[in-house]
Design an enzyme around this catalytic site. Sequence first.
Site, PDB file in Angstrom:
ATOM      1  CD1 TRP A 123     -17.482  14.107 -18.922  1.00  0.00           C
ATOM      2  CD2 TRP A 123     -18.303  12.671 -17.413  1.00  0.00           C
ATOM      3  NE1 TRP A 123     -16.556  13.104 -18.764  1.00  0.00           N
ATOM      4  CE2 TRP A 123     -17.031  12.201 -17.843  1.00  0.00           C
ATOM      5  CE3 TRP A 123     -19.001  11.923 -16.458  1.00  0.00           C
ATOM      6  CZ2 TRP A 123     -16.470  11.025 -17.360  1.00  0.00           C
ATOM      7  CZ3 TRP A 123     -18.433  10.763 -15.974  1.00  0.00           C
ATOM      8  CH2 TRP A 123     -17.183  10.314 -16.418  1.00  0.00           C
ATOM      9  CD  GLU A 156      -2.797  -1.156  -0.104  1.00  0.00           C
ATOM     10  OE1 GLU A 156      -3.300  -0.111  -0.538  1.00  0.00           O
ATOM     11  OE2 GLU A 156      -2.914  -2.240  -0.692  1.00  0.00           O
ATOM     12  CD1 TRP A 206      -1.355  -0.047  -3.750  1.00  0.00           C
ATOM     13  CD2 TRP A 206      -1.667   0.983  -5.726  1.00  0.00           C
ATOM     14  NE1 TRP A 206      -1.915  -0.944  -4.630  1.00  0.00           N
ATOM     15  CE2 TRP A 206      -2.127  -0.335  -5.836  1.00  0.00           C
ATOM     16  CE3 TRP A 206      -1.752   1.826  -6.828  1.00  0.00           C
ATOM     17  CZ2 TRP A 206      -2.668  -0.843  -7.019  1.00  0.00           C
ATOM     18  CZ3 TRP A 206      -2.298   1.336  -8.015  1.00  0.00           C
ATOM     19  CH2 TRP A 206      -2.742   0.007  -8.097  1.00  0.00           C
ATOM     20  CD1 TRP A 237     -10.571  11.445  -6.386  1.00  0.00           C
ATOM     21  CD2 TRP A 237     -12.523  10.970  -7.380  1.00  0.00           C
ATOM     22  NE1 TRP A 237     -11.577  11.690  -5.481  1.00  0.00           N
ATOM     23  CE2 TRP A 237     -12.778  11.417  -6.066  1.00  0.00           C
ATOM     24  CE3 TRP A 237     -13.595  10.622  -8.192  1.00  0.00           C
ATOM     25  CZ2 TRP A 237     -14.081  11.510  -5.552  1.00  0.00           C
ATOM     26  CZ3 TRP A 237     -14.886  10.721  -7.685  1.00  0.00           C
ATOM     27  CH2 TRP A 237     -15.116  11.156  -6.381  1.00  0.00           C
ATOM     28  CG  ASN A 240      -8.456   2.572  -0.281  1.00  0.00           C
ATOM     29  OD1 ASN A 240      -8.290   3.516  -1.040  1.00  0.00           O
ATOM     30  ND2 ASN A 240      -8.317   1.306  -0.676  1.00  0.00           N
ATOM     31  CD1 TRP A 265     -11.775  11.581 -14.041  1.00  0.00           C
ATOM     32  CD2 TRP A 265     -10.670  12.626 -12.403  1.00  0.00           C
ATOM     33  NE1 TRP A 265     -10.589  12.041 -14.568  1.00  0.00           N
ATOM     34  CE2 TRP A 265      -9.888  12.685 -13.590  1.00  0.00           C
ATOM     35  CE3 TRP A 265     -10.165  13.211 -11.251  1.00  0.00           C
ATOM     36  CZ2 TRP A 265      -8.634  13.311 -13.647  1.00  0.00           C
ATOM     37  CZ3 TRP A 265      -8.919  13.839 -11.300  1.00  0.00           C
ATOM     38  CH2 TRP A 265      -8.174  13.885 -12.478  1.00  0.00           C
TER      39      TRP A 265
HETATM   40  P1  FAD Z   1      -3.635   2.284   5.184  1.00  0.00           P
HETATM   41  O1  FAD Z   1      -4.487   1.207   4.603  1.00  0.00           O
HETATM   42  O2  FAD Z   1      -3.214   2.116   6.584  1.00  0.00           O
HETATM   43  O3  FAD Z   1      -2.363   2.406   4.229  1.00  0.00           O
HETATM   44  C1  FAD Z   1      -1.112   2.947   4.694  1.00  0.00           C
HETATM   45  C2  FAD Z   1      -0.659   4.044   3.768  1.00  0.00           C
HETATM   46  O4  FAD Z   1      -0.462   3.533   2.446  1.00  0.00           O
HETATM   47  C3  FAD Z   1      -1.683   5.151   3.614  1.00  0.00           C
HETATM   48  O5  FAD Z   1      -1.611   6.083   4.684  1.00  0.00           O
HETATM   49  C4  FAD Z   1      -1.264   5.754   2.271  1.00  0.00           C
HETATM   50  O6  FAD Z   1      -0.162   6.610   2.399  1.00  0.00           O
HETATM   51  C5  FAD Z   1      -0.836   4.526   1.492  1.00  0.00           C
HETATM   52  N1  FAD Z   1      -1.972   4.020   0.694  1.00  0.00           N
HETATM   53  C6  FAD Z   1      -2.864   3.073   1.023  1.00  0.00           C
HETATM   54  N2  FAD Z   1      -3.718   2.843   0.009  1.00  0.00           N
HETATM   55  C7  FAD Z   1      -3.377   3.702  -0.971  1.00  0.00           C
HETATM   56  C8  FAD Z   1      -3.881   3.957  -2.277  1.00  0.00           C
HETATM   57  N3  FAD Z   1      -4.919   3.275  -2.799  1.00  0.00           N
HETATM   58  N4  FAD Z   1      -3.300   4.925  -3.003  1.00  0.00           N
HETATM   59  C9  FAD Z   1      -2.226   5.619  -2.527  1.00  0.00           C
HETATM   60  N5  FAD Z   1      -1.703   5.402  -1.305  1.00  0.00           N
HETATM   61  C10 FAD Z   1      -2.262   4.458  -0.541  1.00  0.00           C
HETATM   62  N6  FAD Z   1      -4.672   8.847  -0.096  1.00  0.00           N
HETATM   63  C11 FAD Z   1      -4.091   9.964   0.387  1.00  0.00           C
HETATM   64  O7  FAD Z   1      -3.142   9.867   1.171  1.00  0.00           O
HETATM   65  N7  FAD Z   1      -4.543  11.198   0.010  1.00  0.00           N
HETATM   66  C12 FAD Z   1      -5.592  11.366  -0.844  1.00  0.00           C
HETATM   67  O8  FAD Z   1      -5.949  12.512  -1.174  1.00  0.00           O
HETATM   68  C13 FAD Z   1      -6.244  10.202  -1.341  1.00  0.00           C
HETATM   69  N8  FAD Z   1      -7.335  10.298  -2.152  1.00  0.00           N
HETATM   70  C14 FAD Z   1      -7.937   9.157  -2.626  1.00  0.00           C
HETATM   71  C15 FAD Z   1      -9.049   9.268  -3.482  1.00  0.00           C
HETATM   72  C16 FAD Z   1      -9.675   8.124  -3.972  1.00  0.00           C
HETATM   73  C17 FAD Z   1     -10.875   8.262  -4.909  1.00  0.00           C
HETATM   74  C18 FAD Z   1      -9.194   6.856  -3.603  1.00  0.00           C
HETATM   75  C19 FAD Z   1      -9.876   5.616  -4.122  1.00  0.00           C
HETATM   76  C20 FAD Z   1      -8.097   6.734  -2.770  1.00  0.00           C
HETATM   77  C21 FAD Z   1      -7.452   7.872  -2.264  1.00  0.00           C
HETATM   78  N9  FAD Z   1      -6.338   7.786  -1.389  1.00  0.00           N
HETATM   79  C22 FAD Z   1      -5.734   8.927  -0.922  1.00  0.00           C
HETATM   80  C23 FAD Z   1      -5.747   6.480  -1.052  1.00  0.00           C
HETATM   81  C24 FAD Z   1      -6.287   5.813   0.227  1.00  0.00           C
HETATM   82  O9  FAD Z   1      -7.684   5.851   0.246  1.00  0.00           O
HETATM   83  C25 FAD Z   1      -5.758   6.446   1.498  1.00  0.00           C
HETATM   84  O10 FAD Z   1      -4.353   6.591   1.424  1.00  0.00           O
HETATM   85  C26 FAD Z   1      -6.082   5.589   2.725  1.00  0.00           C
HETATM   86  O11 FAD Z   1      -7.468   5.438   2.840  1.00  0.00           O
HETATM   87  C27 FAD Z   1      -5.520   6.256   3.963  1.00  0.00           C
HETATM   88  O12 FAD Z   1      -5.910   5.567   5.111  1.00  0.00           O
HETATM   89  P2  FAD Z   1      -4.838   4.779   5.983  1.00  0.00           P
HETATM   90  O13 FAD Z   1      -3.672   5.661   6.289  1.00  0.00           O
HETATM   91  O14 FAD Z   1      -5.558   4.192   7.136  1.00  0.00           O
HETATM   92  O15 FAD Z   1      -4.392   3.670   4.966  1.00  0.00           O
END
Ligand code: FAD
Length: 458
Positions: free
Chosen positions: A292, A261, A264, A371, A330, A348
Amino acid sequence: MTKPALLWFRRDLRIDDHPALLAAAVDGRPVLGVFVLDPVLLGSSGHPRVRFMHACLAALDESLGGRLLVLRGDPSTLIPRLAAQVGAAEVHISADYMPYGRRRDAAVQAALGDVELVRTGSPYAVAPGRVRKADGTGYAVYTPFLRAWSEHGYRGPAGSGAAVSWVDGANVEMPQRISLTDLAVRVAGHWPAAGEAAAKAGWKQFRDNGLAGYQLDRDRPDHEGTSRLSPYLKWGCIHPRTLLADLKQRSSAGAVTFRQELAWREFYADLVFQHPGSVRRSINPQVDELEWDSGAAADQHFAAWQEGRTGYPYIDAAMRQLLTEGWMHNRARMGVASFLIKDLHLPWQRGAAHFMDHLIDGDVASNSHGWQWAAGAGPQAAPFFRVFQPVTQGHRHDPAGDYVRRYVPELAGIPGAAVHTPWDLPTGPPNNYPPPIIDHATERVEALRRWGQRRKDG
Ligand code: FAD
């Protein structure tokens, strides 16, 4: 007397594991820590994120013994002026790889003249642009990126900055100085505590209690199954390298998934580095050219989505979580994004802008590409025709309905999974909870029709 160095803090609001700070403080050199409130960035940042940042700045100031200098204005004017005023030998920064940050730093560098702008480290374990294919081009797909990123490797954490000798910012005369006590640093009740100590505590708590179950729990918005570290990673209160070093000792499925993650986040930053325009435009241009919806009815749909009044309980719970906590799970982000794009036929970019207004972790790369993933618009996207069913999503990710009941008080009295379909209750939805604003089955077909039409038009 030794000339001081400037450390210009940006998205690195911590003192441990901070290579740029250690470079500034080399051989015991005194360091003046400065943060610039840049009106350009403030103008495009939502209020919640700015307030969370203020709270992180207050925590950083505490770590510096109250000696952080905070200025408001254009960094390309203020940083050179400050460097000249204190006779700084060098200005140190963690490199910024986002489009505005790169332009800003180039302008500052040019304005600094003979004073060097020294870049050490970045907000990533591997700086964007480093992971490249044999032919020198960047990756468009996550899985090969992950493989190459892992093979590339990353440094271990840098040392602590606790022993740095800080110059007192209070003794520097700059009319653009802002008192931290004048900023609204109080974080609302539903938000996490700000700053480096809170980030470390959050990581320790998750590492010791959540990591083992992460692989399964991370898909459950009704559980505290993820780390919630994203706001801290956004502001650099903790560096991903610190987390990755800890993960090295662990081989559980949860640890492996968590590392992926983090990758990502690195992948999306690399994509923006490769395609700076992708923060606003789809990498797949066909998506921006789709038909749209617009006009008054579309605006009403958008408002219902923003406020969590779509009549789909799982979607509404997620949108209200965003408004309450400045954060959304997420899985829920994926669900509400699909709903906006494929059920409401809205681009989006509208949803991404709303997210950036409300998320405390709002990050231009992860957000615009999160997005685009949902829209089928990125290089690594789910195909457009994969449309999430909002009720099935609720049953799958919130099987007992706890998430909905937590955030949608009108439905709090409905037990179990029945909360996902309040229209099936003999008395209909309670407490004026709205009926669904659209019929999912109909709009799914309509989304696919528009997609098919665009592809036919070439
Ligand atoms: P955890 O599951 O604990 O993951 C640990 C870390 O891994 C996160 O803090 C983050 O840095 C990274 N991570 C995890 N999943 C993703 C992912 N899919 N994409 C990129 N990094 C990821 N994340 C943001 O930090 N900022 C945003 O503005 C953002 N916007 C998003 C918009 C959409 C439409 C979607 C689908 C995802 C977005 N994310 C964003 C990714 C993800 O949703 C969040 O990073 C995550 O929910 C943060 O919660 P957590 O720290 O508990 O994640």
